[in-house]
Design an enzyme around this catalytic site. Structure first.
Site, PDB file in Angstrom:
ATOM      1  N   ARG A  78       0.847  -1.180   0.000  1.00  0.00           N
ATOM      2  CA  ARG A  78       0.000   0.000   0.000  1.00  0.00           C
ATOM      3  C   ARG A  78       0.888   1.238   0.000  1.00  0.00           C
ATOM      4  O   ARG A  78       1.755   1.407   0.858  1.00  0.00           O
ATOM      5  CB  ARG A  78      -0.914   0.002   1.235  1.00  0.00           C
ATOM      6  CG  ARG A  78      -1.758   1.252   1.334  1.00  0.00           C
ATOM      7  CD  ARG A  78      -2.741   1.216   2.501  1.00  0.00           C
ATOM      8  NE  ARG A  78      -3.383   2.521   2.596  1.00  0.00           N
ATOM      9  CZ  ARG A  78      -3.157   3.419   3.550  1.00  0.00           C
ATOM     10  NH1 ARG A  78      -2.316   3.145   4.546  1.00  0.00           N
ATOM     11  NH2 ARG A  78      -3.761   4.590   3.541  1.00  0.00           N
ATOM     12  N   HIS A 122      -2.543  11.320   0.613  1.00  0.00           N
ATOM     13  CA  HIS A 122      -2.026  11.114   1.961  1.00  0.00           C
ATOM     14  C   HIS A 122      -1.432  12.440   2.445  1.00  0.00           C
ATOM     15  O   HIS A 122      -0.236  12.550   2.709  1.00  0.00           O
ATOM     16  CB  HIS A 122      -0.989   9.987   1.972  1.00  0.00           C
ATOM     17  CG  HIS A 122      -0.743   9.393   3.317  1.00  0.00           C
ATOM     18  ND1 HIS A 122      -0.827   8.052   3.587  1.00  0.00           N
ATOM     19  CD2 HIS A 122      -0.402   9.967   4.496  1.00  0.00           C
ATOM     20  CE1 HIS A 122      -0.546   7.803   4.844  1.00  0.00           C
ATOM     21  NE2 HIS A 122      -0.279   8.978   5.425  1.00  0.00           N
ATOM     22  N   GLU A 167      -7.030   8.862   6.121  1.00  0.00           N
ATOM     23  CA  GLU A 167      -7.258   9.553   7.387  1.00  0.00           C
ATOM     24  C   GLU A 167      -7.677  11.018   7.224  1.00  0.00           C
ATOM     25  O   GLU A 167      -6.970  11.942   7.650  1.00  0.00           O
ATOM     26  CB  GLU A 167      -6.016   9.464   8.271  1.00  0.00           C
ATOM     27  CG  GLU A 167      -5.617   8.037   8.610  1.00  0.00           C
ATOM     28  CD  GLU A 167      -4.464   7.919   9.576  1.00  0.00           C
ATOM     29  OE1 GLU A 167      -4.247   6.815  10.093  1.00  0.00           O
ATOM     30  OE2 GLU A 167      -3.781   8.950   9.832  1.00  0.00           O
ATOM     31  N   ASN A 293      -7.468   2.121   9.812  1.00  0.00           N
ATOM     32  CA  ASN A 293      -6.173   2.285  10.471  1.00  0.00           C
ATOM     33  C   ASN A 293      -6.409   2.306  11.977  1.00  0.00           C
ATOM     34  O   ASN A 293      -7.177   3.141  12.464  1.00  0.00           O
ATOM     35  CB  ASN A 293      -5.499   3.590  10.054  1.00  0.00           C
ATOM     36  CG  ASN A 293      -5.103   3.611   8.590  1.00  0.00           C
ATOM     37  OD1 ASN A 293      -5.217   2.610   7.896  1.00  0.00           O
ATOM     38  ND2 ASN A 293      -4.635   4.753   8.121  1.00  0.00           N
ATOM     39  N   TYR A 295      -4.445   2.217  15.838  1.00  0.00           N
ATOM     40  CA  TYR A 295      -3.234   2.269  16.639  1.00  0.00           C
ATOM     41  C   TYR A 295      -3.506   2.191  18.141  1.00  0.00           C
ATOM     42  O   TYR A 295      -2.744   1.602  18.887  1.00  0.00           O
ATOM     43  CB  TYR A 295      -2.458   3.560  16.343  1.00  0.00           C
ATOM     44  CG  TYR A 295      -1.840   3.574  14.971  1.00  0.00           C
ATOM     45  CD1 TYR A 295      -0.624   2.944  14.723  1.00  0.00           C
ATOM     46  CD2 TYR A 295      -2.476   4.198  13.903  1.00  0.00           C
ATOM     47  CE1 TYR A 295      -0.052   2.949  13.465  1.00  0.00           C
ATOM     48  CE2 TYR A 295      -1.914   4.208  12.632  1.00  0.00           C
ATOM     49  CZ  TYR A 295      -0.703   3.580  12.424  1.00  0.00           C
ATOM     50  OH  TYR A 295      -0.152   3.573  11.171  1.00  0.00           O
ATOM     51  N   GLU A 347      -3.528   0.161   8.150  1.00  0.00           N
ATOM     52  CA  GLU A 347      -2.352   0.527   8.950  1.00  0.00           C
ATOM     53  C   GLU A 347      -2.507  -0.029  10.351  1.00  0.00           C
ATOM     54  O   GLU A 347      -3.583   0.047  10.948  1.00  0.00           O
ATOM     55  CB  GLU A 347      -2.164   2.049   9.062  1.00  0.00           C
ATOM     56  CG  GLU A 347      -1.714   2.739   7.799  1.00  0.00           C
ATOM     57  CD  GLU A 347      -1.481   4.223   8.015  1.00  0.00           C
ATOM     58  OE1 GLU A 347      -1.172   4.634   9.165  1.00  0.00           O
ATOM     59  OE2 GLU A 347      -1.613   4.982   7.041  1.00  0.00           O
TER      60      GLU A 347
END
Length: 447
Positions: A78, A122, A167, A293, A295, A347
């Site tokens: 990606r 991005h 994002e 994504n 985290y 991610e």
């Protein structure tokens, strides 16, 4: 490899990067300036006063980097396209030398049997568009759709997926809400309006790419998290509900339900975005996939100072709580709330204070992080969430936005002075994990 976690036979294993963080070649071959080039010109904006002019020099070293991916046995890569590399001003003439670079990258990936997953945006908006209002201008959404159409026309049959945005929460809130990211605006009302224009640009781009008729699967990548109250107090529960509404639901509801969440709209009050007739119809264009994504979670405390989580697993080098079960909880919550397409975990990874010693990097903390999150992912899948693949962030240590080069997310160590790459222990672990999964695939295919 003795890890007992078994994923489906057709599960995709990948790594991820983004253009500005690794490519370098900031002014080479006709590339125009982006808002991040401009933002970095003020050293005070970046914690180590660095910039992305060279980064990982991927523009010149892409063949070696693709060979690195192949050595890990990944199925997929990606990456993002730098808009200003292929259209320096964000409108007008296309830069063929820029498109040639991405064509060469796709050739290299094809040679190694690695499927390309392309992200259009991005965070690196052309500075020329910023000069005309940037994402605060509705016109930028239409320019983005033009860009998407051209990329899909050229590469839509050569890539597996195309994501419109990565994002958008960050673009809106960090770029326009608190000035932490480019273009460095700190205005709450602007951030909320930008979030709407980003969603509109996503919908218009989806329509434009569908008109091309290219076979690539189309979607968007959202950073998401659970929002947990620190205590059972009403204040903490209210805060957690609001956090989830103005972050996750703020982007998911328009895409899947054609409206903004009422709780967040009430909280925004007079700062709520201006929405034109037909906007939600475009935004609600069906997705072929959703990129998630993940985290960490949001830990919500109304106390002053806020109560901090009692984290059994500690925190990453970014200071983010390590909370793998939040991935399971998030995916199950999304499944309950929305009619979802297949999901990719686009991610997941951690910044770690890695050091190169005697030619090796022993980042066992990252191995533990990834293993725990893969177990959490598999738990969600076992409860009915369709996830088609996992992309580890990141392949390389890189320019980590306003943190500069001080934070290392890569499974490959980069010596920025020499550009030498060294596979960390986590890279070798990931290679062996994928190989073990493939053995499971082989066993399943021969039963």
């Amino acid at each position: 490899m003795t890890d007992p976690i078994q994923f489906p036979p057709d599960f995709t294993w990948g790594v991820a990067t983004s253009a500005f963080q690794i490519e370098g070649a900031a002014t080479l071959d006709g590339k125009g300036p982006s808002i991040w080039d401009t933002f970095c010109r003020n050293p005070a904006n970046i914690k180590d006063a660095s910039n992305g002019d060279i980064a990982c020099d991927h523009y010149h070293r892409y063949r070696d980097d693709v060979a690195l991916m192949a050595s890990l046995g990944v199925d997929a890569y990606r990456f993002s396209m730098a808009w200003t590399r292929v259209q320096p001003e964000g409108k007008g003439a296309w830069n063929e030398r820029g498109f040639d670079f991405y064509a060469r990258l796709l050739d290299a990936l094809d040679e190694h049997g690695i499927a390309p997953h392309l992200t259009l945006y991005h965070w690196d908006l052309p500075q020329a568009l910023q000069d005309e209002g940037g994402w605060l201008s509705r016109d930028t959404a239409h320019r983005f759709a033009d860009y998407a159409w051209e990329v899909a026309r050229r590469f839509g049959s050569r890539v597996k997926t195309i994501a419109t945005h990565n994002e958008p929460w960050c673009t809106a809130n960090l770029g326009h809400g608190n000035a932490q990211f480019a273009p460095g605006v700190a205005d709450r009302k602007s951030a909320i309006q930008v979030s709407h224009h980003l969603l509109l640009s996503h919908g218009l781009a989806m329509q434009a790419m569908r008109a091309v008729g290219a076979p690539a699967r189309l979607g968007i990548v959202l950073n998401q998290w659970t929002a947990d109250p620190a205590t059972d107090s009403q204040a903490d529960r209210d805060l957690a509900n609001l956090e989830y509404a103005r972050s996750v639901q703020w982007f998911m509801d328009p895409i899947f339900k054609g409206r903004y969440p009422e709780l967040a709209l009430r909280a925004h009050g007079a700062d709520a975005p201006v929405v034109h007739e037909g906007d939600f119809k475009a935004i609600r264009e069906p997705l072929d996939f959703l990129g998630v994504n993940y985290y960490t979670r949001a830990y919500c405390s109304a106390e002053e100072p806020p109560r901090q989580p009692d984290s059994a697993l500690g925190a990453t080098d970014m200071g983010w709580e390590i909370y793998p079960q939040g991935l399971t909880e998030l995916l199950l919550k999304l499944k309950a709330e929305y009619d979802l397409p297949p999901i990719y975990i686009t991610e997941n990874g951690m910044a770690n204070a890695d050091r190169l010693e005697h030619g090796q990097v022993d980042d066992r903390a990252r191995i533990d992080y990834v293993a725990r999150h893969l177990a959490a992912l598999r738990a969600a899948m076992a409860q009915g969430v369709q996830v088609d693949g996992y992309f580890l962030w990141s392949l390389l240590d890189n320019f980590e936005w306003n943190s500069g080069y001080a934070k290392r997310f890569g499974i490959v160590y980069v010596d920025y002075a020499t550009q030498q790459r060294t596979r960390k222990a986590s890279a070798l672990w990931y290679r062996d994990f994928i190989a073990a999964q493939r053995q499971g695939r082989l066993a399943a295919s021969t039963m």
